[in-house]
Design an enzyme around this catalytic site. Structure first.
Site, PDB file in Angstrom:
ATOM      1  N   CYS A   1     -13.524  97.323  -0.825  1.00  0.00           N
ATOM      2  CA  CYS A   1     -13.019  98.074  -1.976  1.00  0.00           C
ATOM      3  C   CYS A   1     -14.092  98.381  -3.017  1.00  0.00           C
ATOM      4  CB  CYS A   1     -11.877  97.302  -2.618  1.00  0.00           C
ATOM      5  SG  CYS A   1     -10.648  96.722  -1.412  1.00  0.00           S
TER       6      CYS A   1
ATOM      7  N   HIS B   1     -10.947 101.355  -8.351  1.00  0.00           N
ATOM      8  CA  HIS B   1     -10.437 101.287  -6.980  1.00  0.00           C
ATOM      9  C   HIS B   1      -8.926 101.468  -7.020  1.00  0.00           C
ATOM     10  CE1 HIS B   1      -9.200  99.963  -3.109  1.00  0.00           C
ATOM     11  NE2 HIS B   1      -8.741  98.807  -3.533  1.00  0.00           N
TER      12      HIS B   1
ATOM     13  N   ASN C   1      -3.769 103.032  -0.506  1.00  0.00           N
ATOM     14  CA  ASN C   1      -5.025 102.325  -0.766  1.00  0.00           C
ATOM     15  C   ASN C   1      -5.953 102.578   0.418  1.00  0.00           C
ATOM     16  OD1 ASN C   1      -7.086 100.388  -0.893  1.00  0.00           O
ATOM     17  ND2 ASN C   1      -5.766  98.801  -1.727  1.00  0.00           N
TER      18      ASN C   1
END
Length: 339
Positions: free
Chosen positions: A116, A266, A296
């Site tokens: 991430c 993120h 995500n």
């Protein structure tokens, strides 16, 4: 004359196959469509097809970039590939992409395994190559297919993650000041077990022909040790602790929060991002959120958010953006981008 690294182009690619909330609600009747959206802020995720890899998405993202920018392939002198979904244990997928994209054989190409925070780390690497005089044009690719690691009966991660790739062109520029600046990094491997695929590599290899036994957790999620595991409460606690400290370290007497026009973190999920935004007291109109349509996407989430914000006119020349990545590892990183 000073030579600084500058982001010039971003393109991204999503797989054609869509996993929407309606499908998830059918698989998990205890969670209806609205509940899934309220928990995640995500409407749909894109999932690779059988036989499709992260590098296939990466290739298509790069082809878009070359089609839409003035740079030629032989001008790329460094390809940096960030992934936790490599085609093979070896060789590096970056070398395969160099050949597939028909880049020069004088082009450096390497993988790095980061999640991430990978886009921030990749920007830092590109800056180092360019501003040290080693390269002029760096192609930073982030690509992930976490769906390959997710048990379809584990709603704790299946509702969150989507597959994607992003290609970012960073070039040497005769600017008067750094365009990529104030990099800060951190890591804490004590949290490694909280976001992990336990089996499949050297520490716990998979035995050919044997699938590890599945088990059910207290929330009804089913997975094996060959599947992705996420300890949601621990990841949230980590984010609420480390991200504010990282964020604060980016500012001082010379550069304040007010000097930043936009903030892009993120794109983990709605609950986490909103909690961080409130904790840091950032105005909603300055806080970029672009994940409803893709979920995500790990190391791809920040470049996708930037590309979407560019298309909407939020990101324009002269804008100052504070970018923050955090997650698996644990790992975190932040920087300032002057567009």
């Amino acid at each position: 004359m000073a030579r600084y690294a500058r982001i010039c182009e971003i393109e991204y690619e999503l797989p054609a196959q869509v996993l929407d909330n309606q499908t998830l609600a059918q698989d998990f009747p205890e969670w209806d469509v609205e509940k899934i959206f309220q928990k995640t802020g995500i409407n749909k995720r894109h999932i690779v097809a059988e036989g499709e890899t992260a590098s296939d998405l990466a290739f298509r993202a790069c082809e878009k970039l070359f089609a839409n920018s003035a740079i030629s392939r032989d001008q790329i002198d460094c390809l940096i590939y960030c992934t936790q979904s490599p085609d093979y244990l070896l060789p590096a997928t970056a070398c395969i992409l160099q050949h597939r994209l028909q880049l020069s054989q004088h082009c450096a190409a390497f993988d790095f395994n980061q999640g991430c925070s990978g886009f921030i780390y990749g920007l830092g690497l590109a800056k180092g190559f360019i501003e040290s005089g080693q390269c002029k044009n760096v192609l930073l690719i982030t690509a992930e297919t976490y769906s390959r690691y997710i048990n379809p009966k584990d709603k704790s991660v299946r509702t969150l993650f989507g597959d994607a790739a992003a290609a970012t062109l960073i070039r040497a520029s005769d600017e008067q000041a750094p365009c990529l600046d104030r990099f800060r990094y951190g890591s804490d491997g004590a949290g490694a077990q909280n976001l992990i695929v336990p089996m499949g590599a050297a520490r716990q290899p998979l035995v050919a022909g044997q699938r590890p036994a599945e088990h059910e957790d207290e929330s009804g999620n089913i997975r094996s040790d060959a599947d992705l595991y996420m300890n949601g409460p621990a990841i949230f606690e980590f984010s609420m602790t480390r991200v504010p400290a990282l964020f604060a370290s980016l500012f001082d007497e010379q550069f304040s929060v007010e000097d930043s026009d936009l903030f892009v973190f993120h794109q983990a999920n709605q609950f986490m991002l909103e909690a961080l935004r409130r904790r840091l007291k950032l105005a909603p109109e300055k806080f970029i959120t672009e994940f409803r349509h893709c979920g995500n996407t790990v190391s791809c989430s920040i470049p996708i958010a930037l590309k979407e914000a560019l298309g909407k006119g939020q990101v324009q020349p002269g804008k100052v953006i504070t970018a923050v990545g955090f997650g698996v590892g644990y790992s975190w990183g932040g920087c300032v981008i002057r567009w």
